[in-house]
Design a protein around this motif. Structure first.
Motif, PDB file in Angstrom:
ATOM      1  N   GLN A 175      -2.894   5.935  -0.985  1.00  0.00           N
ATOM      2  CA  GLN A 175      -4.197   5.296  -0.292  1.00  0.00           C
ATOM      3  C   GLN A 175      -4.310   4.869   1.678  1.00  0.00           C
ATOM      4  OE1 GLN A 175      -2.691   1.475  -1.420  1.00  0.00           O
ATOM      5  NE2 GLN A 175      -3.769   1.012  -3.576  1.00  0.00           N
ATOM      6  N   GLN A 228      -8.021  -2.297   0.229  1.00  0.00           N
ATOM      7  CA  GLN A 228      -8.693  -3.198   0.608  1.00  0.00           C
ATOM      8  C   GLN A 228      -8.115  -4.584   0.030  1.00  0.00           C
ATOM      9  OE1 GLN A 228     -11.694  -3.885   3.109  1.00  0.00           O
ATOM     10  NE2 GLN A 228     -10.613  -5.532   3.097  1.00  0.00           N
ATOM     11  N   ASP A 229      -8.116  -4.531  -0.834  1.00  0.00           N
ATOM     12  CA  ASP A 229      -7.501  -5.672  -1.694  1.00  0.00           C
ATOM     13  C   ASP A 229      -6.417  -6.560  -1.328  1.00  0.00           C
ATOM     14  OD1 ASP A 229      -9.707  -5.780  -3.565  1.00  0.00           O
ATOM     15  OD2 ASP A 229      -8.582  -4.581  -5.369  1.00  0.00           O
ATOM     16  N   SER A 288     -12.889   6.046  -5.081  1.00  0.00           N
ATOM     17  CA  SER A 288     -13.743   4.572  -4.241  1.00  0.00           C
ATOM     18  C   SER A 288     -12.671   3.603  -4.448  1.00  0.00           C
ATOM     19  CB  SER A 288     -14.890   4.546  -5.429  1.00  0.00           C
ATOM     20  OG  SER A 288     -15.815   5.157  -5.228  1.00  0.00           O
ATOM     21  N   ILE A 289     -11.689   3.816  -6.055  1.00  0.00           N
ATOM     22  CA  ILE A 289     -11.015   2.783  -6.966  1.00  0.00           C
ATOM     23  C   ILE A 289      -8.964   2.390  -5.415  1.00  0.00           C
ATOM     24  CG2 ILE A 289      -9.110   2.672  -8.660  1.00  0.00           C
ATOM     25  CD1 ILE A 289     -11.025   4.197 -10.030  1.00  0.00           C
ATOM     26  N   GLN A 290      -8.941   3.555  -4.516  1.00  0.00           N
ATOM     27  CA  GLN A 290      -8.004   3.579  -4.211  1.00  0.00           C
ATOM     28  C   GLN A 290      -8.564   3.090  -3.313  1.00  0.00           C
ATOM     29  OE1 GLN A 290      -5.375   4.887  -3.954  1.00  0.00           O
ATOM     30  NE2 GLN A 290      -5.576   5.749  -6.217  1.00  0.00           N
ATOM     31  N   LEU A 291      -9.704   3.341  -1.893  1.00  0.00           N
ATOM     32  CA  LEU A 291      -9.999   2.470  -1.139  1.00  0.00           C
ATOM     33  C   LEU A 291      -9.946   1.153  -1.443  1.00  0.00           C
ATOM     34  CD1 LEU A 291     -11.474   1.882   1.900  1.00  0.00           C
ATOM     35  CD2 LEU A 291     -13.939   2.458   0.193  1.00  0.00           C
ATOM     36  N   LYS A 292     -10.642   0.210  -2.766  1.00  0.00           N
ATOM     37  CA  LYS A 292     -10.790  -0.961  -3.175  1.00  0.00           C
ATOM     38  C   LYS A 292      -9.139  -1.728  -3.149  1.00  0.00           C
ATOM     39  CE  LYS A 292     -12.285  -4.028  -6.896  1.00  0.00           C
ATOM     40  NZ  LYS A 292     -10.714  -4.951  -6.700  1.00  0.00           N
ATOM     41  N   ASN A 293      -8.688  -0.857  -3.854  1.00  0.00           N
ATOM     42  CA  ASN A 293      -7.005  -1.064  -4.178  1.00  0.00           C
ATOM     43  C   ASN A 293      -6.541  -1.644  -2.542  1.00  0.00           C
ATOM     44  OD1 ASN A 293      -7.193  -0.767  -6.624  1.00  0.00           O
ATOM     45  ND2 ASN A 293      -6.121   0.663  -7.387  1.00  0.00           N
ATOM     46  N   TYR A 333       0.432  -1.043   0.156  1.00  0.00           N
ATOM     47  CA  TYR A 333      -0.312  -0.006   0.051  1.00  0.00           C
ATOM     48  C   TYR A 333       0.789   1.390  -0.189  1.00  0.00           C
ATOM     49  CZ  TYR A 333       0.355  -0.980   4.508  1.00  0.00           C
ATOM     50  OH  TYR A 333       1.056  -1.611   5.961  1.00  0.00           O
ATOM     51  N   THR A 378     -14.422  -2.314   5.749  1.00  0.00           N
ATOM     52  CA  THR A 378     -15.869  -1.370   5.765  1.00  0.00           C
ATOM     53  C   THR A 378     -16.959  -2.001   5.676  1.00  0.00           C
ATOM     54  OG1 THR A 378     -15.293  -1.338   3.517  1.00  0.00           O
ATOM     55  CG2 THR A 378     -14.348   0.660   4.752  1.00  0.00           C
ATOM     56  N   PRO A 398     -12.064  -7.646   6.205  1.00  0.00           N
ATOM     57  CA  PRO A 398     -13.079  -6.276   5.412  1.00  0.00           C
ATOM     58  C   PRO A 398     -12.408  -5.297   6.664  1.00  0.00           C
ATOM     59  CG  PRO A 398     -14.269  -8.128   6.410  1.00  0.00           C
ATOM     60  CD  PRO A 398     -13.211  -8.393   6.100  1.00  0.00           C
TER      61      PRO A 398
END
Length: 307
Positions: free
Chosen positions: A7, A42-43, A35-40, A3, A50, A48
């Motif tokens: 991020q 989280q991956d 949203s993309i940064q959050l998904k990347n 990360y 959130t 989880p």
């Protein structure tokens, strides 16, 4: 895990706001980008961070722990940056200001030279209505506030910057100028008001009250920019500051309507709490303003003296 600091920064803002939309606004990013940064981010975790309940985002217990750790990492990274600048003999730190909405036409010119001189300074400005400016100031959330009317219930120091002149304004279209210059003229005109809590509105209402007028409110708008567009469209008249209307006045798209008792004049002032311990950055900024404010006015606001 791989990360990035970016991020972490995005995730902390989401955690603080419990909203992707508000985080995006604060970061000056689009909602999809956040949203993309959050998904990347989280991956990179099997657990989880959130959860969404009734369309609202919440942190899980694990997410809260990660957010706290992320804040610590970001603070450490900022400390490294500051130490680097300190070794170079440069001024560093954060300067925070709250600015009344009309002040957005003033404040940048009193900041640009200072920021160019000190690349290590981080600047945070909140532009909002007068009541929210006073609230953030009273809660010690900012170093300085820019106002045109001093808050009476707070103990403040202030530095005067430049005049704030308010006139009655209307469209510059031919054959639209009202007749007469008595204050009672306002009773015959469709008037456009700023929203409650605005300093511009309070000045307009004080003029109306001082002359015991009964007026007709056609519109209420939440920014001087919106009022300006309504005036340009010929929707009515308003008592408002000239600042921010340079192009429209010089090209006769807007017209000053002469009225006895106008202009009303206040002063743009930078204020800070008398008991506040100013940071080295804040002290340096005051020193800069005291030395340069007249030159700034001459360079950027020479047109203002024509009215």
């Amino acid at each position: 895990m791989n990360y990035t600091l970016h991020q972490l920064h995005v995730f902390v803002r989401i955690a603080q706001n419990q909203s992707v939309t508000r985080a995006a606004e604060e970061l000056n990013l689009t909602q999809p980008a956040v949203s993309i940064q959050l998904k990347n981010f989280q991956d990179q975790f099997d657990i989880p961070l959130t959860e969404v309940i009734s369309r609202r985002i919440y942190l899980t217990d694990f997410g809260r722990e990660v957010a706290q750790a992320a804040e610590t990492i970001l603070q450490a990274a900022q400390a490294i940056n500051h130490k680097t600048l300190a070794y170079k003999g440069l001024l560093y730190g954060k300067l925070t200001l709250s600015v009344v909405s009309t002040g957005k036409y003033v404040m940048p010119y009193f900041l640009s030279g200072f920021m160019q001189q000190h690349a290590g300074i981080e600047l945070a400005i909140d532009v909002t209505n007068r009541q929210k400016v006073v609230d953030s100031f009273a809660n010690n959330e900012v170093d300085f506030a820019l106002v045109s009317i001093l808050p009476q219930h707070l103990h403040v120091n202030h530095l005067k910057l430049m005049p704030n002149k308010l006139y009655l304004l209307g469209s510059g279209q031919p054959d639209t100028a009202p007749n007469g210059n008595e204050p009672k003229l306002l009773e015959t005109l469709p008037l456009i008001f700023r929203e409650a809590g605005s300093g511009t509105r309070s000045m307009m209402e004080k003029f109306i009250d001082d002359h015991q007028l009964v007026v007709r409110k056609r519109l209420e708008l939440t920014s001087n920019e919106a009022v300006k567009q309504a005036l340009l469209a010929g929707l009515g008249y308003s008592i408002m500051p000239l600042i921010g209307l340079k192009n429209e006045l010089l090209t006769d798209e807007l017209r000053i309507v002469p009225l006895d008792g106008l202009p009303r004049q206040t002063t743009w002032m930078l204020i800070w709490h008398k008991d506040k311990q100013l940071s080295p950055v804040a002290k340096a900024y005051l020193t800069y303003l005291e030395a340069n404010k007249e030159l700034i006015i001459q360079h950027h606001f020479d047109w203002y003296e024509r009215f």
